[in-house]
Design an enzyme around this catalytic site. Structure first.
Site, mmCIF file in Angstrom:
data_model
loop_
_atom_site.group_PDB
_atom_site.id
_atom_site.type_symbol
_atom_site.label_atom_id
_atom_site.label_comp_id
_atom_site.label_asym_id
_atom_site.label_seq_id
_atom_site.Cartn_x
_atom_site.Cartn_y
_atom_site.Cartn_z
ATOM 1 N N LYS A 1 -6.612 2.708 2.584
ATOM 2 C CA LYS A 1 -7.341 1.966 1.544
ATOM 3 C C LYS A 1 -8.416 2.835 0.897
ATOM 4 O O LYS A 1 -8.635 2.744 -0.309
ATOM 5 C CB LYS A 1 -7.930 0.698 2.149
ATOM 6 C CG LYS A 1 -6.837 -0.322 2.515
ATOM 7 C CD LYS A 1 -7.410 -1.418 3.360
ATOM 8 C CE LYS A 1 -6.360 -2.478 3.685
ATOM 9 N NZ LYS A 1 -6.818 -3.360 4.759
ATOM 10 N N GLY B 1 -3.924 -13.436 14.256
ATOM 11 C CA GLY B 1 -3.100 -12.953 13.147
ATOM 12 C C GLY B 1 -3.807 -11.950 12.255
ATOM 13 O O GLY B 1 -3.358 -11.682 11.143
ATOM 14 N N ASP C 1 -5.250 2.381 8.617
ATOM 15 C CA ASP C 1 -5.239 1.393 7.532
ATOM 16 C C ASP C 1 -6.468 1.579 6.629
ATOM 17 O O ASP C 1 -6.350 1.545 5.397
ATOM 18 C CB ASP C 1 -5.205 -0.022 8.129
ATOM 19 C CG ASP C 1 -5.156 -1.097 7.060
ATOM 20 O OD1 ASP C 1 -4.146 -1.178 6.339
ATOM 21 O OD2 ASP C 1 -6.148 -1.844 6.918
ATOM 22 N N GLY D 1 -7.587 -7.225 0.187
ATOM 23 C CA GLY D 1 -6.838 -8.486 0.119
ATOM 24 C C GLY D 1 -7.099 -9.148 -1.227
ATOM 25 O O GLY D 1 -6.871 -8.555 -2.268
ATOM 26 N N LYS E 1 0.813 -1.226 0.000
ATOM 27 C CA LYS E 1 0.000 0.000 0.000
ATOM 28 C C LYS E 1 0.845 1.275 0.000
ATOM 29 O O LYS E 1 0.388 2.320 -0.473
ATOM 30 C CB LYS E 1 -0.910 0.023 1.248
ATOM 31 C CG LYS E 1 -2.029 -0.980 1.211
ATOM 32 C CD LYS E 1 -2.592 -1.252 2.601
ATOM 33 C CE LYS E 1 -1.754 -2.258 3.333
ATOM 34 N NZ LYS E 1 -2.290 -2.868 4.524
ATOM 35 N N GLU F 1 -2.448 -5.733 12.124
ATOM 36 C CA GLU F 1 -1.188 -5.294 11.517
ATOM 37 C C GLU F 1 -0.086 -5.415 12.567
ATOM 38 O O GLU F 1 -0.366 -5.477 13.767
ATOM 39 C CB GLU F 1 -1.298 -3.818 11.117
ATOM 40 C CG GLU F 1 -2.174 -3.538 9.925
ATOM 41 C CD GLU F 1 -1.458 -3.701 8.591
ATOM 42 O OE1 GLU F 1 -0.313 -3.241 8.473
ATOM 43 O OE2 GLU F 1 -2.037 -4.307 7.676
ATOM 44 N N GLY G 1 -4.830 -11.949 4.486
ATOM 45 C CA GLY G 1 -4.421 -13.350 4.546
ATOM 46 C C GLY G 1 -3.463 -13.637 3.407
ATOM 47 O O GLY G 1 -3.647 -13.153 2.294
HETATM 48 N N1 LIG Z 1 -0.471 -10.447 4.489
HETATM 49 C C1 LIG Z 1 -1.610 -9.895 4.070
HETATM 50 O O1 LIG Z 1 -2.707 -10.391 4.339
HETATM 51 C C2 LIG Z 1 -1.584 -8.648 3.203
HETATM 52 C C3 LIG Z 1 -2.792 -8.163 2.671
HETATM 53 C C4 LIG Z 1 -2.763 -7.030 1.828
HETATM 54 C C5 LIG Z 1 -1.567 -6.387 1.591
HETATM 55 N N2 LIG Z 1 -0.408 -6.876 2.161
HETATM 56 C C6 LIG Z 1 0.837 -6.177 1.865
HETATM 57 O O2 LIG Z 1 1.692 -7.011 1.112
HETATM 58 C C7 LIG Z 1 3.057 -6.812 1.471
HETATM 59 C C8 LIG Z 1 3.675 -8.129 1.920
HETATM 60 O O3 LIG Z 1 2.950 -8.646 3.020
HETATM 61 P P1 LIG Z 1 3.438 -9.935 3.814
HETATM 62 O O4 LIG Z 1 2.360 -10.236 4.793
HETATM 63 O O5 LIG Z 1 3.889 -10.987 2.869
HETATM 64 O O6 LIG Z 1 4.709 -9.337 4.588
HETATM 65 P P2 LIG Z 1 5.814 -10.150 5.418
HETATM 66 O O7 LIG Z 1 5.291 -11.490 5.772
HETATM 67 O O8 LIG Z 1 6.292 -9.229 6.466
HETATM 68 O O9 LIG Z 1 6.992 -10.377 4.333
HETATM 69 C C9 LIG Z 1 7.797 -9.354 3.846
HETATM 70 C C10 LIG Z 1 8.947 -9.965 3.054
HETATM 71 O O10 LIG Z 1 9.714 -8.920 2.496
HETATM 72 C C11 LIG Z 1 11.100 -9.214 2.703
HETATM 73 N N3 LIG Z 1 11.850 -7.957 2.680
HETATM 74 C C12 LIG Z 1 11.819 -6.939 3.562
HETATM 75 N N4 LIG Z 1 12.640 -5.946 3.148
HETATM 76 C C13 LIG Z 1 13.186 -6.370 1.982
HETATM 77 C C14 LIG Z 1 14.130 -5.808 1.062
HETATM 78 N N5 LIG Z 1 14.658 -4.604 1.263
HETATM 79 N N6 LIG Z 1 14.494 -6.533 -0.037
HETATM 80 C C15 LIG Z 1 13.962 -7.766 -0.249
HETATM 81 N N7 LIG Z 1 13.072 -8.348 0.580
HETATM 82 C C16 LIG Z 1 12.679 -7.658 1.671
HETATM 83 C C17 LIG Z 1 11.142 -9.927 4.046
HETATM 84 O O11 LIG Z 1 12.341 -10.656 4.154
HETATM 85 P P3 LIG Z 1 12.646 -11.670 5.384
HETATM 86 O O12 LIG Z 1 11.818 -12.897 5.094
HETATM 87 O O13 LIG Z 1 14.094 -11.916 5.271
HETATM 88 O O14 LIG Z 1 12.226 -10.932 6.625
HETATM 89 C C18 LIG Z 1 9.902 -10.824 3.896
HETATM 90 O O15 LIG Z 1 10.225 -12.004 3.202
HETATM 91 C C19 LIG Z 1 3.037 -5.754 2.572
HETATM 92 O O16 LIG Z 1 3.288 -4.511 1.984
HETATM 93 C C20 LIG Z 1 1.622 -5.836 3.128
HETATM 94 O O17 LIG Z 1 1.178 -4.613 3.678
HETATM 95 C C21 LIG Z 1 -0.408 -7.985 2.945
#
Ligand SMILES: NC(=O)c1ccc[n+]([C@@H]2O[C@H](COP(=O)([O-])OP(=O)(O)OC[C@H]3O[C@@H](n4cnc5c(N)ncnc54)[C@H](OP(=O)(O)O)[C@@H]3O)[C@@H](O)[C@H]2O)c1
Length: 336
Positions: free
Chosen positions: A224, A206, A220, A154, A125, A209, A316
């Site tokens: 959005k 879980g 948040d 999502g 975002k 945020e 998720g």
């Molecule tokens: N999860 C959800 O339900 C959801 C829903 C909508 C939007 N989002 C958005 O989608 C994005 C990802 O979410 P997520 O839940 O997958 O996040 P996450 O679980 O925190 O994963 C983030 C990943 O990015 C990697 N990372 C961080 N800094 C980096 C860099 N400089 N270069 C390369 N890799 C890097 C981290 O590495 P490490 O593994 O080494 O820590 C990790 O693998 C976020 O922006 C979040 O706001 C998530």
């Protein structure tokens, strides 16, 4: 399609899982073969120009030692921008953590990818709320596509419904429940819990945020709403333009009083072309936006159809990574 995957957290891994389970369908139905030519987390990059098996990649990430298990393709400490500029690829999937102050590191990754003429898919975002119009213009100038349907709702296609399915009609108002955590908390308060206990439960499950203040203070949802209003209604809003009030001061007795009168309290995000706001509102229990638990919902009021409501899971890893896949299929179909 050759893809660089930046970020291997819950979305990055969910995306790889989808590639494993859906590869036949992607090939047969859309003619899409996804080849992961590089994947990165904070430890470095795995680079394989011939394509790394997504199942092998996800297994390595979930094993102690992570990407370093994938020798000799692992390049410790390698940064995403360097990989984006040096590894031949068609698209970059950017799923690093959201930062709404300056969008980094995703802002640099996305800008660098577009400048290098790579299509971009993201659910991040930060860069989209801060610089949607700049990034969209840059993509157009470079002749590539930028897709971000996972940033709102999502995996539930809130942006796509309005921009694609409602094409030709005019959206006059957006009203939605855009944050699953606050909706879960308010639902549980309606079932007898006090705010703190309900929030703790949401965190345990879980839903919240990393910093739950962003959820409960309405930030948040405001982010959005900004993305939705700008993309769907062509507004030029910044998050700071949204009058925002959260749910932190609501007590169980108020929720109970509303219930006794056939109403519910919901954290609603609204934009009608003039005013943009996120605040707790009383709505009738029969309202289509009265969705339970962590669900999200949006109602678009359009000139021709009146109210159109979409309800679904708003977050998720598995759910949101399906939005990444959907965006990649769209890019493939638009460019083949
Ligand atoms: N999860 C959800 O339900 C959801 C829903 C909508 C939007 N989002 C958005 O989608 C994005 C990802 O979410 P997520 O839940 O997958 O996040 P996450 O679980 O925190 O994963 C983030 C990943 O990015 C990697 N990372 C961080 N800094 C980096 C860099 N400089 N270069 C390369 N890799 C890097 C981290 O590495 P490490 O593994 O080494 O820590 C990790 O693998 C976020 O922006 C979040 O706001 C998530």
């Amino acid at each position: 399609m050759r893809v660089i995957l930046v970020g291997l957290g819950s979305l990055g891994q969910g995306f790889l899982d989808h590639l494993v389970t859906r590869s036949d369908e992607l090939r047969d139905r859309y003619g899409l073969r996804v080849k992961i030519v590089a994947a990165l987390d904070t430890s470095g990059a795995v680079v394989q120009p011939a394509g790394v098996d997504p199942a092998v990649l996800v297994r390595a990430k979930r094993t102690p030692g992570g990407l370093s298990n994938l020798q000799p393709s692992f390049r410790p400490g390698r940064r995403a921008l360097e990989i984006i500029h040096t590894v031949e690829a068609d698209a970059v999937v950017e799923v690093t953590p959201t930062n709404i102050l300056d969008g980094e590191p995703a802002m640099s990754h996305i800008r660098g990818s577009l400048k290098a003429k790579r299509h971009v898919v993201t659910a991040n975002k930060g860069p989209i709320v801060l610089a949607m119009s700049y990034l969209a213009a840059l993509a157009e100038e470079q002749g590539v596509l930028l897709r971000f349907s996972g940033t709102v709702g999502g995996g539930t296609p809130m942006l796509d419904l309005a921009r694609l399915s409602l094409r030709g009609d005019r959206v006059l108002e957006i009203a939605g429940i855009l944050n699953g955590t606050t909706n879960y908390v308010l639902t549980r308060m309606g079932e007898g819990l006090e705010f703190d206990a309900a929030l703790q439960e949401a965190q345990k499950l879980g839903y919240a945020e990393a910093n739950p203040k962003y959820d409960v203070e309405g930030t948040d949802a405001a982010i959005k709403l900004t993305i939705l209003s700008n993309w769907v209604m062509g507004a030029k809003l910044h998050v700071t333009d949204i009058a925002t009030r959260g749910i932190e001061s609501i007590i169980h007795a108020e929720v109970e009083r509303a219930r006794a009168q056939g109403q519910v309290i919901k954290l609603l995000a609204r934009y009608d072309g003039k005013r943009a706001r996120v605040e707790p509102e009383l709505i009738p229990a029969s309202d289509s936006l009265n969705v339970p638990g962590p669900l999200n919902a949006v109602t678009y009021t359009t000139e021709d159809l009146g109210a159109v409501t979409l309800i679904g899971k708003g977050a998720g890893g598995r759910e949101t990574s399906s939005a990444l896949l959907r965006d990649l299929i769209d890019i493939h179909l638009q460019t083949k």
